[in-house]
Design an enzyme around this catalytic site. Structure first.
Site, mmCIF file in Angstrom:
data_model
loop_
_atom_site.group_PDB
_atom_site.id
_atom_site.type_symbol
_atom_site.label_atom_id
_atom_site.label_comp_id
_atom_site.label_asym_id
_atom_site.label_seq_id
_atom_site.Cartn_x
_atom_site.Cartn_y
_atom_site.Cartn_z
ATOM 1 N N ASP A 134 0.816 -1.216 0.000
ATOM 2 C CA ASP A 134 0.000 0.000 0.000
ATOM 3 C C ASP A 134 0.851 1.268 0.000
ATOM 4 O O ASP A 134 1.940 1.280 0.571
ATOM 5 C CB ASP A 134 -0.902 -0.039 1.245
ATOM 6 C CG ASP A 134 -2.056 0.935 1.138
ATOM 7 O OD1 ASP A 134 -2.302 1.467 0.039
ATOM 8 O OD2 ASP A 134 -2.712 1.163 2.175
ATOM 9 N N ASN A 176 1.352 3.340 -2.904
ATOM 10 C CA ASN A 176 1.950 3.708 -4.197
ATOM 11 C C ASN A 176 1.444 5.069 -4.679
ATOM 12 O O ASN A 176 2.208 5.891 -5.176
ATOM 13 C CB ASN A 176 1.602 2.663 -5.266
ATOM 14 C CG ASN A 176 2.178 1.305 -4.956
ATOM 15 O OD1 ASN A 176 3.060 1.182 -4.121
ATOM 16 N ND2 ASN A 176 1.684 0.281 -5.634
ATOM 17 N N GLY A 177 0.116 5.286 -4.524
ATOM 18 C CA GLY A 177 -0.490 6.531 -4.998
ATOM 19 C C GLY A 177 0.065 7.732 -4.245
ATOM 20 O O GLY A 177 0.452 8.741 -4.858
ATOM 21 N N HIS A 188 2.820 2.968 -8.932
ATOM 22 C CA HIS A 188 2.684 1.516 -9.100
ATOM 23 C C HIS A 188 3.939 0.921 -9.753
ATOM 24 O O HIS A 188 4.361 -0.178 -9.404
ATOM 25 C CB HIS A 188 1.441 1.184 -9.926
ATOM 26 C CG HIS A 188 0.166 1.571 -9.241
ATOM 27 N ND1 HIS A 188 -0.086 1.254 -7.921
ATOM 28 C CD2 HIS A 188 -0.928 2.264 -9.665
ATOM 29 C CE1 HIS A 188 -1.269 1.730 -7.571
ATOM 30 N NE2 HIS A 188 -1.795 2.359 -8.601
ATOM 31 N N ASN A 195 -10.495 -3.158 -6.413
ATOM 32 C CA ASN A 195 -9.639 -2.224 -7.154
ATOM 33 C C ASN A 195 -10.157 -1.896 -8.560
ATOM 34 O O ASN A 195 -9.686 -0.952 -9.193
ATOM 35 C CB ASN A 195 -8.191 -2.737 -7.239
ATOM 36 C CG ASN A 195 -7.423 -2.597 -5.941
ATOM 37 O OD1 ASN A 195 -6.479 -3.334 -5.675
ATOM 38 N ND2 ASN A 195 -7.805 -1.627 -5.110
ATOM 39 N N SER A 219 -8.410 -4.725 5.175
ATOM 40 C CA SER A 219 -8.793 -4.571 3.772
ATOM 41 C C SER A 219 -9.048 -5.886 3.036
ATOM 42 O O SER A 219 -8.579 -6.072 1.909
ATOM 43 C CB SER A 219 -7.753 -3.744 3.007
ATOM 44 O OG SER A 219 -7.679 -2.451 3.539
HETATM 45 C C1 FPP Z 1 -2.018 0.011 -3.294
HETATM 46 O O1 FPP Z 1 -1.535 1.336 -3.269
HETATM 47 C C2 FPP Z 1 -1.447 -0.707 -4.428
HETATM 48 C C3 FPP Z 1 -2.168 -1.316 -5.428
HETATM 49 C C4 FPP Z 1 -3.641 -1.318 -5.451
HETATM 50 C C5 FPP Z 1 -1.479 -1.981 -6.569
HETATM 51 C C6 FPP Z 1 -0.245 -2.784 -6.240
HETATM 52 C C7 FPP Z 1 0.440 -3.100 -7.512
HETATM 53 C C8 FPP Z 1 1.763 -3.127 -7.727
HETATM 54 C C9 FPP Z 1 2.760 -2.938 -6.642
HETATM 55 C C10 FPP Z 1 2.311 -3.324 -9.104
HETATM 56 C C11 FPP Z 1 2.129 -4.641 -9.744
HETATM 57 C C12 FPP Z 1 2.475 -5.821 -8.911
HETATM 58 C C13 FPP Z 1 3.364 -6.812 -9.197
HETATM 59 C C14 FPP Z 1 3.316 -8.034 -8.355
HETATM 60 C C15 FPP Z 1 4.369 -6.748 -10.284
HETATM 61 P P1 FPP Z 1 -2.539 2.536 -3.484
HETATM 62 O O2 FPP Z 1 -2.653 2.804 -4.945
HETATM 63 O O3 FPP Z 1 -3.838 2.236 -2.822
HETATM 64 O O4 FPP Z 1 -1.811 3.723 -2.770
HETATM 65 P P2 FPP Z 1 -2.495 4.952 -2.012
HETATM 66 O O5 FPP Z 1 -3.256 4.362 -0.857
HETATM 67 O O6 FPP Z 1 -1.320 5.764 -1.583
HETATM 68 O O7 FPP Z 1 -3.367 5.650 -3.014
#
Ligand code: FPP
Length: 251
Positions: free
Chosen positions: A30, A32-33, A47, A78, A206
């Site tokens: 979690d 990435n955004g 991501h 998602n 979650s």
């Molecule tokens: C949650 O962060 C992350 C995801 C929903 C996607 C995870 C995907 C990857 C790491 C890339 C692909 C995976 C592999 C195995 C190659 P968020 O987007 O909810 O972050 P935020 O809460 O900060 O918005």
């Protein structure tokens, strides 16, 4: 900074006893955004960075001899995200799987997918199946990627499959127990996670491994997933090793 028992002097130099590692570590990838937003980048860049972190951490888990790593890559919820973001995550998965297949003989990591893959593109479904098939003979480290996965959905599907087996005379309701039920889950045959790590400061489950986490230890940290490092993993492992697991009993 983490929560509960992660602090103190051990936080900067975590002491991990590599001879007593958990068998199974699971991670909610979690943040990435938010990582991207902090840098004025599109969420998709977060991501991409998160996928790199996954690669680093998965490789390291194999190196230190961890038996199972399970990651939450895409949840059943998602799909509510923009088409662009969903497309970017699927693109990253495809890229990762193509590379994993190309380097499989070198890396020798067994891979499995937990989730309903049918809504994915036929190409991605094929890559997932191919990856599972080619890697199933490897031993040592197994990486489970949760894709279109939801804990409740997994339990409902397992209940449905069990009911169908009963109707077909292959199972008997009176004989159902937690162990037999567990075999119907995507994770059938995989031991429950000992440690579940959630970065990015969110303190919730979650819909991740609801059944399997009955006695898992949780580790929360504010670090965003793209910034998660081997050092952070060490902190989580050291915190885990300081816990006393009782599984409902007494010491
Ligand atoms: C949650 O962060 C992350 C995801 C929903 C996607 C995870 C995907 C990857 C790491 C890339 C692909 C995976 C592999 C195995 C190659 P968020 O987007 O909810 O972050 P935020 O809460 O900060 O918005």
């Amino acid at each position: 900074m983490g929560y509960f028992d992660q602090g103190g002097s051990n936080a900067s130099a975590p002491q991990v006893d590599f001879s007593r590692l958990p068998r199974h570590v699971a991670i909610i990838m979690d943040g990435n955004g938010r990582w991207a937003k902090k840098r004025g980048l599109p969420r998709t860049a977060g991501h991409a960075a998160g996928a790199e972190t996954f690669r680093t951490i998965a490789t390291y888990c194999k190196e230190i001899g961890l038996e199972y790593l399970t990651v939450y890559a895409f949840s059943t919820e998602n799909w509510k995200r923009s088409a662009e973001e969903v497309g970017a995550i699927m693109g990253l998965l495809k890229k990762y799987l193509l590379e994993a297949i190309a380097k499989m003989e070198r890396d020798r990591v067994k891979m499995r997918f937990f989730g309903d893959l049918t809504p994915l593109s036929p190409e991605l479904q094929k890559l997932c199946r191919q990856t599972e098939e080619i890697s199933q003979r490897y031993e040592g480290c197994q990486v489970n990627i949760c894709l279109n996965y939801g804990g409740r959905d997994e339990i409902v599907r397992a209940a449905r499959a069990f009911a169908l087996d009963c109707l077909a005379g292959r199972a008997e309701p009176e004989k159902l127990d937690p162990e037999r039920f567990g075999a119907y889950l995507y994770s059938g045959g995989v031991p429950d996670p000992d440690l579940i790590i959630r970065p990015s400061g969110e303190l919730r489950v979650s819909n991740f491994l609801l059944w399997q986490s009955a006695y898992s230890e949780y580790y929360f940290t504010d670090v965003l997933w793209p910034d998660f490092s081997k050092e952070e993993l060490h902190r989580a492992l050291a915190a885990y090793q300081r816990r006393s697991r009782r599984f409902g009993g007494v010491n």
